[in-house]
Write an enzyme that holds these catalytic residues in place. Structure first.
Site, mmCIF file in Angstrom:
data_model
loop_
_atom_site.group_PDB
_atom_site.id
_atom_site.type_symbol
_atom_site.label_atom_id
_atom_site.label_comp_id
_atom_site.label_asym_id
_atom_site.label_seq_id
_atom_site.Cartn_x
_atom_site.Cartn_y
_atom_site.Cartn_z
ATOM 1 C CB SER A 253 36.114 35.593 37.590
ATOM 2 O OG SER A 253 37.003 35.829 38.665
ATOM 3 C CE LYS A 254 39.666 40.555 32.082
ATOM 4 N NZ LYS A 254 40.602 39.767 31.361
#
Ligand code: GLU
Length: 482
Positions: A253-254
């Site tokens: 994820s980010k």
């Protein structure tokens, strides 16, 4: 056997992520390896989140990565249109068919009613699934709802007590019990199909033989199999590829850094390095070699060698790979790729003022020092800004005898301005002053660049030429005198 036809079917609800790019790549590799065809279909039925800009960005990203396809939203083909919102009448026709054959029924439940139902089931510790309430409505009850102006969604009647089996080409045999699956919506009340419905119709009508996609869609597969069955479509093969995890083994994820392909492009990763890197995220060739040309990857790609376990995104490995690919570029090509990055700095005019020879020396000098192309930003000041002398360099310059080294070097600067001439000149200073090589090279480097490390000094000097090198030496000598 039928010719292989695969598809990549992104939803244009955001930029192309690493995971999506990897799915697209595996479809591409399989298609090319099997001499089959790849279709690019856009699944834009989420009207609120889908945006044309994202579709465009996804296509740009795929092309940048070096993929191409035979049919699709941007190039047409025998199964046009390839954008789901342009195929609504097709889905409506099949929905009507399922309604006529009693595989589907109108559902009038409101969102609030459904939420209450879910909450009640969860409170009893049960899996939330639709109760089937509208399944048994009489014709009169249905009519009464319609008369009230309610617009129904369409639900699929999930067969009771059935086991659905997927012989997944990556995961092996996976079974699903239909009793765990509630009747699901295939058409929403606004006439837009849901993903599970549209995907089946499109894959079937577009002649898709293999559905290669992310593992997260495995849970959708039994619903899709039910629709294949109801519409008497031939099932494709399925291959669900494993998740990509961050180094902490959590879903990528980010938090783990850049996730979209365009971010990697902007940082200056080379598309051929990402192609190689993504191919190895979940697939492995025979043998140990990791730097593989596109042709080698295409030639040896098989689904059998796609791993069932999750792939871990290792940024250090990507960095290493990118460096390997940077080293392979010839100076002109490197220069070309660096253009947009140089253009974004304040030194672009100075670089443009160099001769083509000087530019190729600049390339040689920076190549080994970059992990990605954007690193040029930190390297250009070394060539074009006044040096600011770092502490370690100050110490070197305080040693006795430095002034003599710099003066001798200045006197000996050759008229011939190329790396070899500067190398010889530095050696000549060593010889004349009877010093160790490092006692010449180090003060010269510190005086000229202000740093103790950096690209080969003779390369840097060649980029400057005699006049600029001499100017820098004299300034350094003045500083010593202060
Ligand atoms: N539109 C779906 C997605 O982007 C495609 C899933 C599939 O390949 O079936 O996740």
């Amino acid at each position: 056997m039928n010719k292989v036809r695969v598809r990549f079917a992104p939803s244009p609800t955001g930029p192309l992520h690493i995971g999506g790019a990897r799915s697209a790549l595996f479809n591409y590799l399989f298609a090319v390896n099997q001499k089959g065809q790849l279709v690019l279909r856009v699944e834009d039925t989420d009207l609120e989140r889908s945006k044309p800009e994202y579709e465009e960005e996804i296509i740009t990203s795929l092309r940048w990565l070096g993929l191409n396809w035979d049919e699709g939203v941007d190039k047409g083909g025998p199964h046009s249109p390839y954008r789901q919102t342009e195929r609504l009448s097709i889905y409506q026709e099949y929905a009507q068919d399922l309604l006529d054959k009693d595989w589907a029924y109108p559902c009038f439940c409101t969102e609030e009613e459904l939420q209450e139902e879910r909450a009640a089931l969860m409170a009893q510790g049960e899996m939330p699934r639709y109760s089937g309430k509208c399944r048994s409505l009489t014709e009169e009850e249905r009519q009464a709802h319609l008369d009230q102006g309610r617009k129904p969604a369409l639900r699929f009647k999930v067969p009771e007590n059935q086991v659905y089996v997927v012989h997944d080409l990556v995961r092996g045999q996976v079974t699903f019990d239909s009793d765990n699956i509630g009747d699901f919506i295939i058409m929403k009340s606004d006439g837009i199909p849901t993903y599970n419905f549209a995907v089946v119709i499109d894959d079937a009508l577009m002649g898709i033989t293999h559905v290669i996609r992310a593992e997260e869609h495995l849970a959708n597969t039994p619903r899709q199999l039910m629709i294949y069955e109801a519409l008497r479509f031939k099932r494709p093969e399925f291959a669900h590829i494993s998740l990509i995890l961050g180094e902490d083994r959590q879903k990528m994820s980010k938090r783990h850094g850049s996730t979209s392909l365009m971010e990697y492009r902007e940082l200056g990763y080379l598309p051929e390095a990402l192609f190689n890197f993504l191919a190895l995220l979940g697939w492995s060739p025979e043998g140990e070699e990791e730097i593989l040309e596109k042709q080698q990857i295409v030639g040896s790609f098989t689904l059998e060698r796609v791993s069932r376990s999750p792939a871990v995104f290792d940024l250090e490995k990507l960095n290493w790979m990118n460096q390997q690919y940077l080293k392979k570029l010839d100076p002109q090509e490197l220069d070309k790729r660096l253009q947009p990055f140089i253009g974004a700095t304040t030194y672009s005019e100075q670089v443009a003022g160099l001769s083509s020879e000087q530019r190729s020396w600049l390339m040689e000098a920076v190549r080994e020092r970059m992990v990605c192309l954007k690193d040029i930003e930190h390297l250009l000041p070394l060539f074009f800004a006044e040096p600011s002398i770092e502490e370690e360099a100050q110490q070197v310059l305080r040693q006795p005898g430095v002034k003599e080294v710099l003066q001798t070097l200045d006197h000996k600067l050759p008229d011939e301005e190329n790396p070899e001439a500067y190398r010889q000149c530095l050696k000549a200073v060593v010889k004349e002053l009877k010093l160790k090589a490092k006692d010449v090279f180090m003060p010269a480097r510190c005086a000229l660049t202000g740093q103790v490390h950096g690209p080969d000094l003779n390369m840097i000097m060649a980029v400057w030429g005699k006049k600029e090198t001499s100017r820098r030496l004299q300034k350094a000598i003045e500083r010593l005198d202060d």
